[in-house]
Design a protein around this motif. Structure first.
Motif, PDB file in Angstrom:
ATOM      1  N   ASP A 184      60.249  39.325  43.760  1.00 24.33           N
ATOM      2  CA  ASP A 184      59.746  40.359  44.668  1.00 24.33           C
ATOM      3  C   ASP A 184      58.963  39.791  45.848  1.00 24.33           C
ATOM      4  O   ASP A 184      58.868  40.421  46.890  1.00 24.33           O
ATOM      5  CB  ASP A 184      58.825  41.318  43.897  1.00 24.33           C
ATOM      6  N   PHE A 185      58.367  38.620  45.667  1.00 27.50           N
ATOM      7  CA  PHE A 185      57.448  38.110  46.684  1.00 27.50           C
ATOM      8  C   PHE A 185      58.119  37.173  47.673  1.00 27.50           C
ATOM      9  O   PHE A 185      58.874  36.278  47.298  1.00 27.50           O
ATOM     10  CB  PHE A 185      56.262  37.410  46.012  1.00 27.50           C
ATOM     11  N   SER A 186      57.824  37.423  48.947  1.00 27.49           N
ATOM     12  CA  SER A 186      58.412  36.572  49.987  1.00 27.49           C
ATOM     13  C   SER A 186      57.341  36.127  50.973  1.00 27.49           C
ATOM     14  O   SER A 186      56.280  36.752  51.084  1.00 27.49           O
ATOM     15  CB  SER A 186      59.533  37.310  50.712  1.00 27.49           C
ATOM     16  N   THR A 204      58.814  45.089  50.347  1.00 24.62           N
ATOM     17  CA  THR A 204      58.620  45.445  51.755  1.00 24.62           C
ATOM     18  C   THR A 204      57.163  45.750  52.087  1.00 24.62           C
ATOM     19  O   THR A 204      56.842  46.093  53.221  1.00 24.62           O
ATOM     20  CB  THR A 204      59.479  46.677  52.110  1.00 24.62           C
ATOM     21  N   ILE A 205      56.289  45.634  51.065  1.00 21.85           N
ATOM     22  CA  ILE A 205      54.873  45.962  51.283  1.00 21.85           C
ATOM     23  C   ILE A 205      54.071  44.694  51.575  1.00 21.85           C
ATOM     24  O   ILE A 205      54.120  43.738  50.801  1.00 21.85           O
ATOM     25  CB  ILE A 205      54.281  46.672  50.027  1.00 21.85           C
ATOM     26  N   PRO A 206      53.313  44.697  52.722  1.00 24.55           N
ATOM     27  CA  PRO A 206      52.493  43.514  53.008  1.00 24.55           C
ATOM     28  C   PRO A 206      51.494  43.272  51.873  1.00 24.55           C
ATOM     29  O   PRO A 206      50.836  44.202  51.410  1.00 24.55           O
ATOM     30  CB  PRO A 206      51.758  43.893  54.292  1.00 24.55           C
ATOM     31  N   TYR A 207      51.428  42.053  51.417  1.00 27.40           N
ATOM     32  CA  TYR A 207      50.563  41.718  50.280  1.00 27.40           C
ATOM     33  C   TYR A 207      49.380  40.875  50.748  1.00 27.40           C
ATOM     34  O   TYR A 207      48.276  41.031  50.271  1.00 27.40           O
ATOM     35  CB  TYR A 207      51.390  40.968  49.232  1.00 27.40           C
ATOM     36  N   CYS A 208      49.621  39.984  51.686  1.00 26.33           N
ATOM     37  CA  CYS A 208      48.567  39.093  52.155  1.00 26.33           C
ATOM     38  C   CYS A 208      48.915  38.627  53.568  1.00 26.33           C
ATOM     39  O   CYS A 208      50.007  38.110  53.796  1.00 26.33           O
ATOM     40  CB  CYS A 208      48.479  37.917  51.180  1.00 26.33           C
TER      41      CYS A 208
HETATM   42  C1  LIG Z   1      54.156  44.857  43.783  1.00 29.82           C
HETATM   43  O1  LIG Z   1      54.594  46.190  44.071  1.00 29.82           O
HETATM   44  C2  LIG Z   1      54.924  46.956  42.915  1.00 29.82           C
HETATM   45  C3  LIG Z   1      55.387  48.333  43.386  1.00 29.82           C
HETATM   46  O2  LIG Z   1      56.461  48.182  44.263  1.00 29.82           O
HETATM   47  C4  LIG Z   1      53.708  47.104  42.029  1.00 29.82           C
HETATM   48  O3  LIG Z   1      54.077  47.819  40.860  1.00 29.82           O
HETATM   49  C5  LIG Z   1      53.194  45.722  41.644  1.00 29.82           C
HETATM   50  O4  LIG Z   1      52.004  45.841  40.897  1.00 29.82           O
HETATM   51  C6  LIG Z   1      52.929  44.906  42.908  1.00 29.82           C
HETATM   52  N1  LIG Z   1      52.520  43.552  42.507  1.00 29.82           N
HETATM   53  C7  LIG Z   1      51.311  43.045  42.773  1.00 29.82           C
HETATM   54  C8  LIG Z   1      51.044  41.689  42.239  1.00 29.82           C
HETATM   55  O5  LIG Z   1      50.497  43.634  43.445  1.00 29.82           O
END
Ligand SMILES: *[C@@H]1O[C@H](CO)[C@@H](O)[C@H](O)[C@H]1NC(C)=O
Ligand SMILES: *[C@@H]1O[C@H](CO)[C@@H](O)[C@H](O)[C@H]1NC(C)=O
Ligand SMILES: *[C@@H]1O[C@H](CO)[C@@H](O)[C@H](O)[C@H]1NC(C)=O
Ligand SMILES: *[C@@H]1O[C@H](CO)[C@@H](O)[C@H](O)[C@H]1NC(C)=O
Length: 264
Positions: A184-186, A204-208
């Motif tokens: 999932d992580f890119s 597709t969600i910005p994480y960092c």
């Molecule tokens: C990544 O996103 C998913 C929902 O799309 C979420 O359930 C998951 O906890 C997220 N992972 C982290 C490590 O935040």
């Protein structure tokens, strides 16, 4: 030739016969029993299974001769595993493409080079940098694994964040420690940002959010990761292309480790 020389010649013959090759040619495909080893022995390319059940096999590149678990830095067929390794073979086609095929003839993975080589035969070589290069006899490179990173940036690789203002290369984490398939992580640039913005994304969600490059010229940065090792980061803006490059000071090159591995 004196009789004394014979054992030496015999030994030399044995050495050259046993030495692992760093090249793949049209005449000599790579099967599941074979392995390419870069000239100085830093990297190896071959087939591996990430689990002990050996159900899925992948063509990959890893550090050669390190103790402990294999550290894979590149995977060709991460989302299309080989189920019967004995049937898998990596060849160079007459049209100078690398093809990983199963015994039934279906292609598992293939390169698509933009240059038509014509009648000349390309060969592929695993370099000491960990780059696997498909090369013509005149030195023209048709394809290189450094242009298609998996989850790892290696020193000397040009990591192309954007090309003509569009996202180019990205790192995509493994799904799990024993699963090289796309996670999932890119790590890639943000196309919606007016500046070069590098981010880690959870799908597709910005994480960092990482660095922002605001257009000021950057000559280069030196990162001291450890008192005994130094690596250099260079940000290059050459017209259409924006890329990062890491290099390691000569003294430490031989034991250089991978710099960025995305872990899920
Ligand atoms: C990544 O996103 C998913 C929902 O799309 C979420 O359930 C998951 O906890 C997220 N992972 C982290 C490590 O935040
Ligand atoms: C998987 O492959 C490894 C290395 O070839 C071998 O040692 C191991 O016994 C295999 N495991 C199974 C379950 O076949
Ligand atoms: C090398 O050969 C290829 C194919 O024949 C050709 O397209 C390319 O221009 C050549 N490169 C050089 C530097 O001669
Ligand atoms: C720096 O690297 C050396 C050798 O690679 C290692 O022995 C040492 O523990 C490292 N120091 C730190 C602070 O990480």
């Amino acid at each position: 030739m004196s009789v004394d020389c014979i054992p030496i010649f015999f030994l030399l013959f044995l050495i050259s016969f046993c030495k692992a090759d760093d090249q793949l040619t049209h005449e000599k495909p790579l099967t599941h029993r074979d392995m390419l080893v870069s000239k100085s022995g830093y990297f190896a390319l071959g087939f591996f299974s990430a689990t002990s059940s050996n159900k899925s096999y992948y063509l990959g590149i890893w550090y050669h001769g390190l103790p402990g678990p294999r550290t894979v830095v590149w995977v060709a067929n991460r989302d299309n595993p080989i189920t019967t390794p004995s049937s898998a073979v990596l060849t160079i086609t007459t049209s100078s493409d690398l093809v990983l095929a199963a015994s039934d003839g279906h292609n598992i993975w293939k390169t698509a080079s933009s240059i038509t080589a014509g009648a000349v035969r390309a060969h592929a070589v695993l370099l000491d940098s960990g780059n696997f290069v498909l090369r013509l006899p005149n030195g023209t490179d048709l394809w290189q694994s450094f242009d298609h990173p998996t989850d790892t940036i290696l020193p000397t690789m040009n990591f192309l964040f954007s090309y003509k203002a569009k996202v180019a290369a990205q790192l995509l984490a493994w799904k799990g420690l024993d699963d090289p398939s796309s996670g999932d992580f890119s790590y890639r640039s943000d196309p919606s940002s007016p500046y070069l913005q590098v981010m880690i994304w959870n799908k597709t969600i910005p994480y960092c959010r990482m660095g922002v490059w605001n257009g000021e010229p950057v000559a280069g940065a030196t990162l001291s990761t450890n008192t005994s090792s130094i690596l250099y980061q260079t940000i290059v803006n050459s017209g259409d292309k924006f890329y990062f490059k890491y290099t390691i000071s000569d003294t430490y090159r031989s034991r250089a480790s991978h710099l960025t591995t995305l872990v899920s």
